[in-house]
Write an enzyme that holds these catalytic residues in place. Structure first.
Site, PDB file in Angstrom:
ATOM      1  N   ASP A  67      35.500  -2.941  18.086  1.00 40.11           N
ATOM      2  CA  ASP A  67      36.720  -2.760  17.319  1.00 40.11           C
ATOM      3  C   ASP A  67      37.842  -3.770  17.791  1.00 40.11           C
ATOM      4  O   ASP A  67      37.401  -4.777  18.520  1.00 40.11           O
ATOM      5  CB  ASP A  67      37.244  -1.292  18.121  1.00 40.11           C
ATOM      6  CG  ASP A  67      37.191  -1.239  19.567  1.00 40.11           C
ATOM      7  OD1 ASP A  67      37.073  -2.191  20.366  1.00 40.11           O
ATOM      8  OD2 ASP A  67      37.366  -0.129  20.273  1.00 40.11           O
ATOM      9  N   HIS A 138      36.417   9.368  24.033  1.00 40.76           N
ATOM     10  CA  HIS A 138      36.203   8.541  22.637  1.00 40.76           C
ATOM     11  C   HIS A 138      35.015   7.574  23.190  1.00 40.76           C
ATOM     12  O   HIS A 138      35.011   7.118  24.201  1.00 40.76           O
ATOM     13  CB  HIS A 138      37.321   7.994  22.118  1.00 40.76           C
ATOM     14  CG  HIS A 138      38.139   6.856  22.889  1.00 40.76           C
ATOM     15  ND1 HIS A 138      39.407   6.446  22.572  1.00 40.76           N
ATOM     16  CD2 HIS A 138      37.655   6.138  23.873  1.00 40.76           C
ATOM     17  CE1 HIS A 138      39.606   5.700  23.553  1.00 40.76           C
ATOM     18  NE2 HIS A 138      38.620   5.253  24.196  1.00 40.76           N
ATOM     19  N   GLU A 143      37.808   8.570  17.760  1.00 43.53           N
ATOM     20  CA  GLU A 143      38.620   9.421  18.733  1.00 43.53           C
ATOM     21  C   GLU A 143      37.969  11.020  18.534  1.00 43.53           C
ATOM     22  O   GLU A 143      37.433  11.293  17.323  1.00 43.53           O
ATOM     23  CB  GLU A 143      40.092   9.472  18.111  1.00 43.53           C
ATOM     24  CG  GLU A 143      40.723   8.282  18.422  1.00 43.53           C
ATOM     25  CD  GLU A 143      41.184   7.993  19.932  1.00 43.53           C
ATOM     26  OE1 GLU A 143      40.678   8.403  20.870  1.00 43.53           O
ATOM     27  OE2 GLU A 143      42.089   7.265  20.128  1.00 43.53           O
TER      28      GLU A 143
HETATM   29  P1  PGA Z   1      39.025   1.273  29.789  1.00 42.38           P
HETATM   30  O1  PGA Z   1      38.798   1.993  28.429  1.00 42.38           O
HETATM   31  O2  PGA Z   1      37.705   0.730  29.971  1.00 42.38           O
HETATM   32  O3  PGA Z   1      40.205   0.462  29.969  1.00 42.38           O
HETATM   33  O4  PGA Z   1      39.110   2.459  30.516  1.00 42.38           O
HETATM   34  C1  PGA Z   1      37.488   2.223  28.082  1.00 42.38           C
HETATM   35  C2  PGA Z   1      37.633   3.038  26.587  1.00 42.38           C
HETATM   36  O5  PGA Z   1      38.815   3.826  26.179  1.00 42.38           O
HETATM   37  O6  PGA Z   1      36.816   2.900  25.839  1.00 42.38           O
END
Ligand code: PGA
Length: 247
Positions: A67, A138, A143
């Protein structure tokens, strides 16, 4: 599903890197799906170490990131392209032209999303996809409420994700509210998936994804439909699991 519970995030990174390295050594032109966020950093540090030690070659590896924020140029210090350069690509012998991150500045984002899927198909699909899980369950920017069959598309971010990400931006208003994200259907087409998680704030999402029903309320629960998933979970994110996983 394979669930490996480890003591700390450094061990998580080493276990994930070992799994990926073993697959990469068996297949030239390996197609590696990559993720951003804090979660994969220990993995990237270990991949850099293996590369510098001469134990892992990236010269023919192809990568696709999950993404990118819409509206951030690749040079922006919070863009995912920059994150990947700074945390991985600048330190390994990869051909930058073979690294793909969605273009958050695409003039026609919908057309870009279709082209991104076509590029993945053209190289034969993703051999191994690295994933993290959001505190709301997610995967990538899919989401809660995302179709489990969704494809690469422009998505709106939920309030909880905007809040989670605000720690990286000076002001709340600066946090992008849209992103280009591979879909859940796209992710499920990867040959193998390595899901990483650490931190007590992930424990609830990890338990729901692994042991709850498959539901759009928890996008990561879709991984239950894939038969080649390795979850590598640090003990602090595994406290809410009830089944006898990897013990
Ligand atoms: P993070 O995010 O590794 O910064 O906790 C993971 C995600 O939201 O996919």
């Amino acid at each position: 599903m394979q669930v490996i519970i480890v003591g700390d995030k450094e061990e998580m990174g080493r276990r994930a890197a070992a799994l990926i390295a073993e697959q990469m050594r068996r297949k030239p032109h390996f197609v590696l799906g990559l993720a951003t966020g804090s979660t994969p950093l220990p993995l990237y540090q270990e991949l850099v170490r293996l590369n510098k030690a001469g134990e892992l070659d990236f010269s023919t590896t192809i990568t696709f990131n999950l993404d990118e924020y819409v509206g951030l140029p690749p040079t922006h210090d919070q863009s995912y392209r920059r994150f990947m350069n700074v945390n991985l690509f600048d330190h390994i012998n990869i051909n930058k032209a073979a690294t793909h991150v969605p273009d958050g500045m695409a003039a026609d984002p919908e057309a870009f999303c279709e082209a991104y899927e076509a590029m993945i198909d053209d190289v034969g699909g993703i051999d191994c996809q690295v994933l993290g899980i959001g505190s709301n369950g997610h995967i990538a920017f899919n989401e809660p409420g995302s179709s489990l069959a969704s494809r690469t598309r422009v998505v709106g971010l939920t309030e909880s994700t905007i809040k989670d990400n605000s720690r990286f931006f000076a002001r709340m208003e600066d946090v992008p509210t849209r992103a280009i994200s591979m879909g859940i259907g796209t992710i499920l087409e990867a040959e193998r998936i390595v899901m990483l998680a650490y931190g007590a704030n992930k424990a609830e999402a990890v338990a729901k994804a692994l042991e709850g029903p498959v539901t759009v309320s928890v996008p990561a629960s879709a991984l239950q439909m894939h038969d080649q998933v390795a979850w590598i979970v640090v003990a602090d994110a595994a406290t809410k699991l009830r089944l006898e996983w990897g013990r």
